[in-house]
Design a protein around this motif. Structure first.
Motif, mmCIF file in Angstrom:
data_model
loop_
_atom_site.group_PDB
_atom_site.id
_atom_site.type_symbol
_atom_site.label_atom_id
_atom_site.label_comp_id
_atom_site.label_asym_id
_atom_site.label_seq_id
_atom_site.Cartn_x
_atom_site.Cartn_y
_atom_site.Cartn_z
ATOM 1 N N CYS A 126 11.397 29.440 34.230
ATOM 2 C CA CYS A 126 12.582 28.714 34.573
ATOM 3 C C CYS A 126 12.408 28.494 35.941
ATOM 4 O O CYS A 126 12.927 29.400 36.786
ATOM 5 N N LEU A 127 12.344 27.209 36.276
ATOM 6 C CA LEU A 127 12.422 26.875 37.785
ATOM 7 C C LEU A 127 14.132 26.577 38.009
ATOM 8 O O LEU A 127 14.628 25.777 37.268
ATOM 9 N N ILE A 128 14.555 27.062 39.160
ATOM 10 C CA ILE A 128 16.136 26.892 39.408
ATOM 11 C C ILE A 128 16.035 25.986 40.559
ATOM 12 O O ILE A 128 15.598 26.630 41.570
ATOM 13 N N ASN A 129 16.745 24.727 40.715
ATOM 14 C CA ASN A 129 16.736 24.283 41.603
ATOM 15 C C ASN A 129 18.354 24.238 42.332
ATOM 16 O O ASN A 129 19.043 23.866 41.306
ATOM 17 N N ARG A 130 18.675 24.292 43.554
ATOM 18 C CA ARG A 130 20.038 24.128 44.271
ATOM 19 C C ARG A 130 20.254 22.962 44.942
ATOM 20 O O ARG A 130 19.407 22.858 46.105
ATOM 21 N N HIS A 206 32.528 20.749 43.049
ATOM 22 C CA HIS A 206 32.781 21.243 41.714
ATOM 23 C C HIS A 206 33.643 22.461 41.707
ATOM 24 O O HIS A 206 33.715 23.367 42.513
ATOM 25 N N ALA A 207 34.702 22.869 40.735
ATOM 26 C CA ALA A 207 35.614 23.644 40.541
ATOM 27 C C ALA A 207 34.800 25.029 40.907
ATOM 28 O O ALA A 207 35.646 26.076 41.482
ATOM 29 N N VAL A 208 33.920 25.186 40.217
ATOM 30 C CA VAL A 208 33.152 26.817 40.196
ATOM 31 C C VAL A 208 32.088 26.790 41.436
ATOM 32 O O VAL A 208 32.084 27.806 41.751
ATOM 33 N N LEU A 209 31.280 25.883 41.307
ATOM 34 C CA LEU A 209 29.903 25.954 42.070
ATOM 35 C C LEU A 209 30.332 25.268 43.491
ATOM 36 O O LEU A 209 29.221 25.213 44.168
ATOM 37 N N GLY A 210 31.481 24.718 43.538
ATOM 38 C CA GLY A 210 31.390 24.113 44.983
ATOM 39 C C GLY A 210 30.683 22.897 45.169
ATOM 40 O O GLY A 210 30.728 22.204 44.209
ATOM 41 N N ALA A 211 30.096 22.712 46.355
ATOM 42 C CA ALA A 211 29.361 21.301 46.980
ATOM 43 C C ALA A 211 27.924 21.506 46.488
ATOM 44 O O ALA A 211 27.039 21.377 47.209
ATOM 45 N N HIS A 212 27.725 21.998 45.210
ATOM 46 C CA HIS A 212 26.307 22.325 44.639
ATOM 47 C C HIS A 212 26.039 21.914 43.377
ATOM 48 O O HIS A 212 27.160 21.887 42.636
ATOM 49 N N ARG A 213 24.886 21.456 43.100
ATOM 50 C CA ARG A 213 24.415 21.404 41.844
ATOM 51 C C ARG A 213 23.284 22.309 41.572
ATOM 52 O O ARG A 213 22.381 22.372 42.247
ATOM 53 N N ILE A 214 23.289 23.040 40.365
ATOM 54 C CA ILE A 214 22.391 23.854 39.955
ATOM 55 C C ILE A 214 21.514 23.062 38.773
ATOM 56 O O ILE A 214 22.242 22.697 37.863
ATOM 57 N N ASN A 215 20.190 23.179 38.843
ATOM 58 C CA ASN A 215 19.466 22.630 37.502
ATOM 59 C C ASN A 215 18.428 23.827 37.241
ATOM 60 O O ASN A 215 17.706 24.314 38.136
ATOM 61 N N LEU A 216 18.502 24.294 36.014
ATOM 62 C CA LEU A 216 17.366 25.050 35.577
ATOM 63 C C LEU A 216 16.452 24.138 34.545
ATOM 64 O O LEU A 216 16.777 23.455 33.622
ATOM 65 N N THR A 217 15.336 24.483 34.925
ATOM 66 C CA THR A 217 14.224 23.765 34.078
ATOM 67 C C THR A 217 13.393 24.628 33.585
ATOM 68 O O THR A 217 12.683 25.561 34.110
ATOM 69 N N PHE A 218 13.359 24.618 31.941
ATOM 70 C CA PHE A 218 12.424 25.594 31.256
ATOM 71 C C PHE A 218 11.322 25.054 30.914
ATOM 72 O O PHE A 218 11.295 23.762 30.574
#
Length: 222
Positions: A126-130, A206-218
């Protein structure tokens, strides 16, 4: 496996698809909000992964720093440096094996894959991109895996982004697909090697992650 071969008329041709399902190709689909029931568990697991394997901006073989910060979990982790792109069992930053794939990650990715017709998906990476505002991911193919028979499952969390989904050549026309918190994109089969990327992420909070996007690629990498 579901085969949706006529793009452009999907709502008329395939009335069995729910409004939360958007087909991008014969074996490629956006599952709107599919990850939302898993988010609490996913974020708790992600915090543990980040503590063990911190995010970092990897280098391209050309010596440039990627705008997206990355980390991994699973038996293998995707890495990039001046020696090229590859999967490796160890995190070169810590010298330790990548954190294990959390149970909730496995449960989410398998459920999403099965929804699109890929039952039995067993990811080992799982590659996790922020992404921060201003970051992007250029068009590319996921072709560092050993076997292209398994799909890619991509989970979006946090601020919105625009996912680009193209053809088998970089020059092919791309679809621009807005992806929101909780959306999951799955592609495999005849669509497995399509070019894809993420347009420059716009400023948002975003209400939980703030000024970020998290992407999980399996992926099934080994």
């Amino acid at each position: 496996m579901k085969d949706h071969t006529r793009l452009g008329s999907i709502p008329d041709l395939f009335p069995e698809s729910s409004p939360a399902t958007e087909w991008l190709g014969p074996s490629a689909c956006v599952l709107r909000g599919f990850a939302l029931p898993y988010v609490g568990e996913v974020l708790a697991a992600l915090a543990e992964i980040e503590a063990a394997a911190p995010f970092r901006q990897m280098q391209t073989p050309g010596g440039y720093s990627m705008s997206v910060a990355m980390t991994n979990c699973g038996e293998l982790g995707w890495t990039s440096d001046r020696d090229g792109y590859r999967y490796a069992p160890m995190d070169v930053l810590t010298g330790l094996p990548w954190p294990a794939l959390p149970e909730v990650f496995l449960r989410l990715s398998q459920a999403a894959a099965a929804e699109v017709g890929f039952a039995g998906f067993l990811p080992d990476a799982c590659l996790i991109n922020r992404y921060a505002p201003g970051s992007k991911l250029s068009l590319h193919q996921d072709k560092d895996e050993q076997d292209f028979g398994a799909p890619i499952v991509s989970v979006s969390l946090g601020i919105p982004a625009v996912f680009q989904f193209g053809g088998l050549k970089r020059s092919d026309k791309t679809q621009r697909v807005p992806v929101l918190h909780g959306d999951v994109v799955v592609w495999g089969g005849v669509d497995r090697l399509r070019y894809h990327g993420v347009l420059t992420v716009k400023a948002a909070t975003h209400a939980v992650l703030g000024a970020h996007r998290i992407n999980l690629t399996f992926r099934k990498a080994g």
